[in-house]
Design an enzyme around this catalytic site. Structure first.
Site, PDB file in Angstrom:
ATOM      1  N   CYS A 304      67.257  55.025  84.046  1.00 20.75           N
ATOM      2  CA  CYS A 304      65.929  54.701  83.480  1.00 20.75           C
ATOM      3  C   CYS A 304      65.997  54.591  81.967  1.00 20.75           C
ATOM      4  CB  CYS A 304      64.943  55.829  83.761  1.00 20.75           C
ATOM      5  SG  CYS A 304      64.689  56.123  85.488  1.00 20.75           S
ATOM      6  N   GLY A 360      68.559  59.109  93.271  1.00 14.54           N
ATOM      7  CA  GLY A 360      69.074  57.753  93.299  1.00 14.54           C
ATOM      8  C   GLY A 360      70.548  57.756  92.924  1.00 14.54           C
ATOM      9  N   GLY A 386      68.789  50.190  87.871  1.00 13.52           N
ATOM     10  CA  GLY A 386      67.371  50.525  87.834  1.00 13.52           C
ATOM     11  C   GLY A 386      66.581  49.361  88.393  1.00 13.52           C
ATOM     12  N   MET A 387      65.467  49.657  89.035  1.00 11.37           N
ATOM     13  CA  MET A 387      64.673  48.583  89.617  1.00 11.37           C
ATOM     14  C   MET A 387      63.907  47.816  88.541  1.00 11.37           C
ATOM     15  SD  MET A 387      65.980  48.835  92.434  1.00 11.37           S
ATOM     16  CE  MET A 387      65.495  47.149  92.502  1.00 11.37           C
ATOM     17  N   GLU A 463      77.814  77.748  77.179  1.00  6.68           N
ATOM     18  CA  GLU A 463      78.382  78.868  77.931  1.00  6.68           C
ATOM     19  C   GLU A 463      78.264  78.628  79.445  1.00  6.68           C
ATOM     20  OE1 GLU A 463      77.703  83.484  77.062  1.00  6.68           O
ATOM     21  OE2 GLU A 463      76.088  82.595  78.248  1.00  6.68           O
TER      22      GLU A 463
END
Ligand code: XMP
Length: 472
Positions: A304, A360, A386-387, A463
């Site tokens: 995205c 996804g 991504g669509m 860490e």
């Protein structure tokens, strides 16, 4: 103006609780997808064209989750993908494939290819059962023009049952008569269904799968909110889809509210998931419009770029918490969509109030995804996109006319090939079970209620990962 801080998965950790759970097997990972449908694992595969078509949806449902078939294809193709999943495993096949008695062997061979099915019922025009044609009847036949009526096992030699026979009695009848197919008929001998030995065995072997009340795998499908969405919804409902998912980037919009109302008005019993949203007010508005679950996530996904292109979004942990606070008043389940990169992120999403997660990127490299497989520098990858990416926009039928308007909010990427999806799901469920024991939570609901988050610094984050060594 007061500017609030919002957090995401990597900003926090869950604080270990005193635990009475002695084994990871003592926890129950079941959850609600929406008010009606429960899942055995809280994982949904995303409605993206590099993630979920029938193969992925089948694998997800067999594992106890669910897949949502994407909508970036014509209506008939999407409905066909839904129907494929519904046919994969059922005790009763409601609409078995059939051929006419005057079809030739050539016609039958074409149907075998088209439907990927080797046996056919033989019926007349009024759906009356005349016989059955199985591989045994055709294997040694050389005459391609031979007629089905001369090859089939005729009605008087068939074992059939009335369509309301119980699964147990059907099994007994098939065992006693050593048959693999049991046609179900009504009092006029019209076809009402088919039970196959293969399906009975599959059903018995897959007790952990997500199934509807007819023993079929469950599946969802995405719809938009403009132009043909009602037509699409109708075709998907006809294909027996279990849940519709509103697929729009900004779900808190009048278009979404109107679409939800129109669908619920026409089909009050159809289940709808609404989204995507990132605020409590959006949840309230969609719930009031009639949704049965809400999906959270504006811009957290692996492919995205909505936040970069538009400047809008809410870091996913805060978004889930805000939506949960609103949705819980109505007992409406919450789905956390996007941004999950490892099992711990899923545990944090559930701890923050989600009932399930949608993934996804993590699933796009698997054998079952429809993404293009490629080899790069000797390694195997699959393409994920991504669509709202450029290539997805260019693949749409009206791309040429709209070329100048395309502003991508997503990217295309290559992801390492990861083998069967069950391997990934196994890792996620292992992490969840272990996480639930750290949180003293026997159920997903308890995980939500028992959770204490702590915010960490960059040093804390460093860490948390393996450090001061060379990872093999
Ligand atoms: P993950 O992180 O699991 O996220 O890969 C999957 C979710 O990402 C969303 N999605 C998009 N969001 N632009 C966006 O801003 C896009 O092009 C795009 N394509 C998918 C979607 O919600 C999906 O489930």
């Amino acid at each position: 103006m007061e500017i609030k801080t919002a957090l995401t998965y990597d900003d926090v950790l869950l604080v270990p609780q005193k635990s009475d759970i002695v084994s990871r097997q003592d926890v129950n990972t079941s959850t609600q997808l929406n008010k009606k449908i429960s899942l055995k694992i809280p994982i949904i595969s995303a409605n993206m064209d590099t993630v979920t078509e029938a193969d992925m949806a089948t694998a997800m449902s067999l594992a106890g989750g669910i897949g949502i078939i994407h909508r970036f294809c014509d209506i008939a193709t999407q409905a066909k993908e839904v129907a494929k999943v519904k046919r994969k495993q059922n005790i009763v096949i409601d609409n078995p494939f059939y051929v006419s008695p005057t079809s030739t062997l050539t016609d039958v061979k074409e149907k075998i290819k088209e439907y990927n099915c080797k046996s056919f019922l033989v019926t007349d025009n009024s759906q009356k059962l005349l016989g059955i044609l199985t591989p045994r009847d055709v294997t040694f036949i050389k005459n391609e023009n031979a007629l089905v009526k001369d090859l089939m096992t005729p009605q008087d030699k068939l074992i059939t049952a009335h369509h309301d026979i119980s699964p147990e009695n059907a099994k007994k009848l098939m065992r006693e008569n050593r048959i693999e197919k049991l046609p179900l008929v009504d009092h006029e001998f019209k076809i009402k269904g088919l039970i196959t030995a293969k399906d009975i065995i599959k059903n018995y072997n897959n007790i952990g799968a997500s199934k509807d009340n007819k023993g079929r795998l469950i599946v969802g499908a995405a719809i938009g909110v403009r132009s043909d969405y009602m037509e699409r919804a109708e075709a998907l409902i006809k294909a027996d889809v279990d849940v519709l998912v509103l697929d729009i980037a900004h779900g808190h919009s009048s278009n979404a509210v109107n679409a939800i109302k129109a669908i619920k008005n026409k089909w009050p019993d159809v289940e709808i998931i609404g989204g995507n949203i990132a605020t409590g007010q959006a949840a309230t508005d969609l719930i009031k419009a009639g949704v049965d679950a809400v999906k959270v996530g504006v811009g957290p996904g692996s492919i995205c770029t909505t936040r970069i292109t538009t400047g809008f979004g809410v870091p996913q942990l805060t978004a889930i918490m805000n939506v949960y606070q609103a949705a819980k008043k109505y007992h409406v389940p919450v789905i956390a969509d996007g941004g999950v990169k490892q099992p711990g992120d899923m545990v944090k999403a559930l701890g923050a109030g989600a009932d399930s997660i949608m993934m996804g990127g993590q699933l796009s490299g698997t054998k079952e995804s429809p993404g293009l497989p490629i080899t790069y520098h000797g390694r195997q990858y699959k393409i994920s996109r991504g669509m709202a990416s450029l290539t997805a926009a260019l693949a749409r039928p009206d791309a040429k006319e709209k070329l100048k308007e395309i502003t991508p909010e997503g990217v295309e990427a290559r992801v390492p090939y990861r083998g069967p999806v069950e391997n990934i799901l196994g890792q996620y469920i292992g992490g969840l079970r272990s996480g639930m024991s750290y949180g003293n939570a026997r159920t997903v609901e308890e995980l939500k209620n028992n959770t204490k988050f702590i915010r960490i610094t960059n040093a804390g984050s460093r860490e948390s990962h393996s450090h001061d060594n060379e990872v093999l």
